[in-house]
Design a protein around this motif. Structure first.
Motif, PDB file in Angstrom:
ATOM      1  N   PHE A 398       0.673  -1.187   0.015  1.00  0.00           N
ATOM      2  CA  PHE A 398       0.029  -0.076   0.020  1.00  0.00           C
ATOM      3  C   PHE A 398       0.993   1.259   0.069  1.00  0.00           C
ATOM      4  O   PHE A 398       1.706   1.626   0.988  1.00  0.00           O
ATOM      5  N   GLY A 399       0.850   2.158  -1.151  1.00  0.00           N
ATOM      6  CA  GLY A 399       1.474   3.244  -1.161  1.00  0.00           C
ATOM      7  C   GLY A 399       2.679   2.868  -2.248  1.00  0.00           C
ATOM      8  O   GLY A 399       3.367   4.088  -2.554  1.00  0.00           O
ATOM      9  N   ALA A 400       3.062   1.625  -2.395  1.00  0.00           N
ATOM     10  CA  ALA A 400       4.335   1.365  -3.115  1.00  0.00           C
ATOM     11  C   ALA A 400       4.002   1.212  -4.588  1.00  0.00           C
ATOM     12  O   ALA A 400       4.847   0.987  -5.121  1.00  0.00           O
ATOM     13  N   MET A 401       2.729   1.132  -4.901  1.00  0.00           N
ATOM     14  CA  MET A 401       2.405   1.143  -6.317  1.00  0.00           C
ATOM     15  C   MET A 401       1.404   2.120  -6.893  1.00  0.00           C
ATOM     16  O   MET A 401       0.336   1.974  -6.860  1.00  0.00           O
ATOM     17  N   GLU A 432      -7.861   0.021  12.330  1.00  0.00           N
ATOM     18  CA  GLU A 432      -6.175   0.252  12.739  1.00  0.00           C
ATOM     19  C   GLU A 432      -5.570   0.234  11.269  1.00  0.00           C
ATOM     20  O   GLU A 432      -4.601   0.763  11.310  1.00  0.00           O
ATOM     21  N   VAL A 433      -5.980  -0.650  10.379  1.00  0.00           N
ATOM     22  CA  VAL A 433      -5.305  -0.778   9.144  1.00  0.00           C
ATOM     23  C   VAL A 433      -5.565   0.311   8.588  1.00  0.00           C
ATOM     24  O   VAL A 433      -4.591   1.143   7.642  1.00  0.00           O
ATOM     25  N   LEU A 434      -6.666   0.735   8.069  1.00  0.00           N
ATOM     26  CA  LEU A 434      -7.090   1.886   7.265  1.00  0.00           C
ATOM     27  C   LEU A 434      -6.397   3.209   7.640  1.00  0.00           C
ATOM     28  O   LEU A 434      -6.121   4.141   6.978  1.00  0.00           O
ATOM     29  N   GLU A 435      -6.266   3.424   9.070  1.00  0.00           N
ATOM     30  CA  GLU A 435      -5.743   4.466   9.438  1.00  0.00           C
ATOM     31  C   GLU A 435      -4.072   4.699   9.787  1.00  0.00           C
ATOM     32  O   GLU A 435      -3.429   5.646  10.058  1.00  0.00           O
ATOM     33  N   SER A 436      -3.461   3.427   9.319  1.00  0.00           N
ATOM     34  CA  SER A 436      -2.080   3.320   9.405  1.00  0.00           C
ATOM     35  C   SER A 436      -1.419   4.356   8.340  1.00  0.00           C
ATOM     36  O   SER A 436      -1.910   4.283   7.222  1.00  0.00           O
ATOM     37  N   ASP A 437      -0.301   4.972   8.736  1.00  0.00           N
ATOM     38  CA  ASP A 437       0.429   5.958   7.811  1.00  0.00           C
ATOM     39  C   ASP A 437       1.411   5.092   7.056  1.00  0.00           C
ATOM     40  O   ASP A 437       2.159   4.606   7.635  1.00  0.00           O
ATOM     41  N   THR A 438       1.127   5.278   5.790  1.00  0.00           N
ATOM     42  CA  THR A 438       2.494   4.372   4.877  1.00  0.00           C
ATOM     43  C   THR A 438       3.589   5.604   4.519  1.00  0.00           C
ATOM     44  O   THR A 438       4.439   4.960   4.353  1.00  0.00           O
ATOM     45  N   GLU A 443       3.579  12.488   5.518  1.00  0.00           N
ATOM     46  CA  GLU A 443       3.038  12.187   6.356  1.00  0.00           C
ATOM     47  C   GLU A 443       1.337  12.291   6.153  1.00  0.00           C
ATOM     48  O   GLU A 443       0.968  13.391   5.364  1.00  0.00           O
ATOM     49  N   GLY A 444       0.466  11.581   6.726  1.00  0.00           N
ATOM     50  CA  GLY A 444      -0.813  11.655   6.239  1.00  0.00           C
ATOM     51  C   GLY A 444      -1.375  10.667   5.299  1.00  0.00           C
ATOM     52  O   GLY A 444      -2.571  10.692   4.437  1.00  0.00           O
ATOM     53  N   SER A 445      -0.337  10.040   4.717  1.00  0.00           N
ATOM     54  CA  SER A 445      -0.765   9.017   3.431  1.00  0.00           C
ATOM     55  C   SER A 445      -1.216   7.717   3.891  1.00  0.00           C
ATOM     56  O   SER A 445      -0.394   6.660   3.932  1.00  0.00           O
ATOM     57  N   THR A 446      -2.332   7.986   4.650  1.00  0.00           N
ATOM     58  CA  THR A 446      -2.943   6.566   5.201  1.00  0.00           C
ATOM     59  C   THR A 446      -3.346   5.360   4.027  1.00  0.00           C
ATOM     60  O   THR A 446      -3.282   5.687   3.085  1.00  0.00           O
ATOM     61  N   VAL A 447      -3.393   4.341   4.640  1.00  0.00           N
ATOM     62  CA  VAL A 447      -3.700   2.896   3.775  1.00  0.00           C
ATOM     63  C   VAL A 447      -5.347   3.407   2.898  1.00  0.00           C
ATOM     64  O   VAL A 447      -5.285   3.142   2.038  1.00  0.00           O
ATOM     65  N   ALA A 448      -6.264   4.210   3.756  1.00  0.00           N
ATOM     66  CA  ALA A 448      -7.331   4.503   3.091  1.00  0.00           C
ATOM     67  C   ALA A 448      -7.245   5.462   2.130  1.00  0.00           C
ATOM     68  O   ALA A 448      -8.045   5.329   1.088  1.00  0.00           O
ATOM     69  N   VAL A 581      11.789  -4.785   6.854  1.00  0.00           N
ATOM     70  CA  VAL A 581      11.466  -3.295   7.302  1.00  0.00           C
ATOM     71  C   VAL A 581      11.881  -2.415   5.923  1.00  0.00           C
ATOM     72  O   VAL A 581      11.290  -1.443   5.843  1.00  0.00           O
ATOM     73  N   ALA A 582      12.808  -3.075   5.073  1.00  0.00           N
ATOM     74  CA  ALA A 582      13.135  -2.193   3.967  1.00  0.00           C
ATOM     75  C   ALA A 582      12.016  -1.868   3.043  1.00  0.00           C
ATOM     76  O   ALA A 582      12.074  -0.933   2.271  1.00  0.00           O
ATOM     77  N   GLN A 583      11.007  -2.594   3.053  1.00  0.00           N
ATOM     78  CA  GLN A 583       9.829  -2.482   2.071  1.00  0.00           C
ATOM     79  C   GLN A 583       9.244  -1.363   2.578  1.00  0.00           C
ATOM     80  O   GLN A 583       7.965  -1.005   1.764  1.00  0.00           O
ATOM     81  N   TYR A 584       8.978  -0.606   3.761  1.00  0.00           N
ATOM     82  CA  TYR A 584       8.480   0.354   4.231  1.00  0.00           C
ATOM     83  C   TYR A 584       9.156   1.450   3.902  1.00  0.00           C
ATOM     84  O   TYR A 584      10.298   1.654   3.682  1.00  0.00           O
ATOM     85  N   PHE A 585       8.423   2.678   3.923  1.00  0.00           N
ATOM     86  CA  PHE A 585       8.975   4.206   3.630  1.00  0.00           C
ATOM     87  C   PHE A 585       9.429   4.601   5.025  1.00  0.00           C
ATOM     88  O   PHE A 585       8.867   4.272   6.078  1.00  0.00           O
TER      89      PHE A 585
END
Length: 720
Positions: A398-401, A432-438, A443-448, A581-585
């Motif tokens: 999520f966020g990486a594509m 919890e998932v939808l509000e997670s920040d990618t 900042e503010g780039s939530t999964v939702a 962990v390297a797969q996250y921003f």
């Protein structure tokens, strides 16, 4: 193609039976959140009567007729009085006017400037005063908007909402709001714990079970607009002419409720159903086979939604069998679906047996293909990188594509969360998932915001939930399983709704309107997710459940996931370990990578934690582990006490059922606690602090209970 008149008449006869007489007793769970029992608050009921006891529905279509019947049924039940129905605006001004935008008279439309903002499936609900007369308008952009508007009004009344505060435009935040049924053609349901499949394939297409209509009503009431009928581990037989006729019969029922039908397909279907020796997506004969089959489907079902594909995952065939890529396979099918406006949903759940850390697989396989999928392809990505575990960080895809449409995949059925035995309110997990920040765009780039397209501009948006529905009289086995179906649908429509609001809505519509009971039951629901995480997989632990059927603890068979040894516990996914962990921003990548800053709910997910590591509480990791397991058990006991206090407010049959299930849940929470702590103690060599009660179960008991669970709760042909 025009439907035969006898079929149309048959559908409406079934609708009349369902709406006029009801299908069941009000307290057995069948009616879900659509019970429409008379409002007990006399003052509120009289207020609603004064405003809503007359309706006028403009327009003519099967969907408009369904909306009218639903409104009549709902209002008459809630208000305890017959509803007067007018045939035109020329009669006495109506309390409620329901119409599509195209059927609304121009002189009325000119007074409602908000209507210019209406989009597909959206609606405006607004009170308009003319002198002493107040009229409530429900105006849909289309038939679907009308239906959703009617359900919104009824939900507002069921939950005691203020009619003076109802004026609002309503838009779905996601285009596709889907249920994925893992139903097999033999009637079983993979990971289904509420009985067998509700699809009676042996009776279709001749017999249309009234349950299909009530299923469609329930889904429409929460905004579901797409249904995948069959298991992602698909049988090729679903594409045969015989089964397409059965699928058509269901599509004809669902269409009036704005629900499009999709099918999961087996990638090797050309080999199985024809003389072809290959399913290579670049083979011209294979393409022609799919082209002909797709044309045949759309000839019978013109509004068919498209295909869902699980490929090269858990032994399923796929394009990689022929040296092709996921993009090759998805795009071949998408190209053939495009002329019919069909979409292709490609699951991102893949893993390789040889990879020492399978949580990296989906990202590694799909990230390189960002921007390579055709516009009518959606990548269906599970909420976490592993497999619907009680607690996972969000999937790094999520966020990486940014150039790929992604549809979120949640699990409503409780495969790793106690089947239909444990009370677990999953809206807490979803939120919890939808509000997670990618942090994909800062900042503010939530999964939702990723899945609704507002962050990166994806054209197709959606959410898919693996259904928990079966032939159990109350649909979900556990009465509270209904709340997860309900909350999922409402969040798919509007992911900004809170878990607390959805819990209260469901309680009021389904169980009780007693204020004291609502407070107690809501506390049970909102805390239940935290409890099960604590008594099953606390502090970032994962996959401690039994091999195969996934019910009950079996940590001794899952060492590859938790890595317990004399030094500590947990999987090192830091840059010094598997580097997942390297797969996250950044900065979340850096936070996860450092054991001192990693959120403790994920500490054993990303780190091999020493037994004596000091946690934020001041307890050692071993002590925190003990605290979490015991706290989870105590949580279930608190739910039992809360439930005891609401006996007066809940239907006896429902109360008794939940009471018995909570007894099972308490015992199994202890089983999880004792089994896991006993096993981890073998490595830590530390004792459980004296302040806690003694274990209830020992090694002999663990083997016995494991054997019992295997025989009673296998892959989903029944429920306790």
């Amino acid at each position: 193609m025009q439907k035969p008149i006898y079929f149309i008449l048959y559908i409406f006869i079934l609708l009349t039976i369902s709406f006029k007489h009801g299908i069941c007793k009000a307290d057995d769970g069948y009616n879900l959140w659509l019970r429409y029992e008379q409002i007990q608050d006399e003052q509120y009921r009289n207020t609603c009567k004064g405003a809503l006891n007359t309706i006028c529905v403009l327009g003519h279509s099967p969907a408009i007729e369904v909306a009218r019947r639903e409104l009549e049924r709902g209002l008459s039940g809630l208000l305890g009085t017959p509803i007067k129905t007018l045939s035109s605006l020329l009669e006495t001004p109506a309390g409620v006017i329901v119409t599509t935008l195209k059927d609304l008279p121009n002189e009325v439309a000119s007074q409602l400037p908000e209507l210019m903002q209406l989009q597909k499936e959206s609606f405006l609900i607004k009170q308009v005063k003319r002198g002493k007369v107040t009229t409530l308008y429900i105006v849909g952009k289309d038939d679907a908007g009308v239906l959703y508007g009617v359900f919104h009004l009824l939900r507002t009344i069921q939950t005691g909402g203020d009619l003076d505060d109802i004026d609002q435009l309503h838009f779905p935040k996601l285009q596709w709001r889907m249920l994925n049924h893992w139903d097999n053609l033999n009637g079983t349901v993979e990971r289904g714990y509420a009985g067998l499949s509700i699809w009676k394939w042996d009776e279709l297409p001749e017999k249309i079970d009234v349950r299909y209509i009530d299923y469609a009503r329930a889904n429409a009431s929460i905004g579901i607009n797409g249904v995948v009928l069959n298991n992602v581990n698909a049988s090729p037989q679903i594409l045969t002419p015989e089964y397409i006729e059965k699928v058509k019969a269901l599509a004809d029922v669902f269409r009036v409720y704005n629900i499009r039908v999709f099918l999961a397909v087996n990638f090797a279907s050309p080999k199985v159903l024809s003389a072809l020796q290959t399913a290579d997506p670049l083979n011209p004969d294979v393409k022609m086979w799919w082209k002909d089959r797709i044309a045949a489907i759309y000839q019978r079902i013109p509004d068919f939604g498209g295909f869902l594909v699980k490929a090269n995952s858990e032994g399923q065939p796929g394009p990689q069998d022929y040296g092709r890529t996921h993009a090759d396979g998805a795009n071949m099918l998408a190209t053939l679906l495009k002329p019919y406006n069909g979409i292709l949903i490609w699951r991102a759940f893949v893993y390789k047996a040889h990879n020492p850390d399978r949580v990296k697989d989906a990202y590694d396989e799909f990230k390189p293909f960002d921007g390579k999928f055709l516009p009518n392809v959606m990548l269906q990505t599970k909420n976490g990188p592993l497999d619907f575990q009680p607690k996972e960080p969000f999937s790094p895809l999520f966020g990486a594509m940014p150039h790929t449409s992604q549809i979120m995949e949640f699990q409503i059925t409780q495969e790793y969360l106690g089947f239909s035995t444990h009370l677990v309110y999953l809206a807490s997990l979803y939120k919890e998932v939808l509000e997670s920040d990618t942090y994909a765009n800062g900042e503010g780039s939530t999964v939702a915001r990723v899945i609704d397209g507002s962050l990166q501009g994806q054209r197709l948006t959606g959410m898919a939930g693996v259904a928990n529905i079966g032939t159990a009289r109350n649909w979900t086995g556990h009465p509270f399983g209904q709340a997860n179906w309900y909350a999922y649908g409402r969040l798919a429509w509007n992911h900004q709704l809170s878990a607390e609001q959805l819990a209260e809505e469901w309680i009021r519509m389904t169980l009780t309107t007693d204020t004291f009971a609502i407070v107690r039951i809501k506390a049970m629901m909102l805390n239940s997710y935290g409890y099960i995480v604590n008594y099953q997989t606390p502090l970032g632990l994962t996959v401690l459940s039994s091999v195969g059927h996934h019910y009950g603890p079996q940590p001794w068979a899952r060492k590859s996931f938790h890595k317990a040894d004399a030094n500590g516990l947990g999987f090192d996914r830091s840059l010094r370990g598997s580097a997942a962990v390297a797969q996250y921003f950044p900065p979340i990548r850096d936070s996860f990578d450092n054991i001192a800053t990693c959120p403790e709910k994920y500490i054993a997910w990303f780190h091999h934690v020493p037994w004596d590591h000091v946690m934020k509480s001041g307890r050692t990791f071993w002590e925190e582990l003990c605290f979490s397991y015991y706290n989870g058990v105590e949580g279930v006991r608190r739910m039992q006490k809360n439930w005891e206090q609401v006996r007066h407010a809940v239907a006896p049959a429902v109360y008794s059922r939940v009471e018995k299930l909570l007894e099972i849940q308490e015992d199994e929470a202890v089983w999880w606690r004792d089994a896991c702590l006993s096993y981890f103690n073998e490595f830590s060599k530390k004792t459980i602090p004296e302040m806690y009660e003694k274990p209830r179960y020992n090694q002999k008991d663990f083997k016995r209970k494991e054997s019992e669970s295997k025989s009673l709760r296998h892959y989903g042909t029944g429920y306790p």
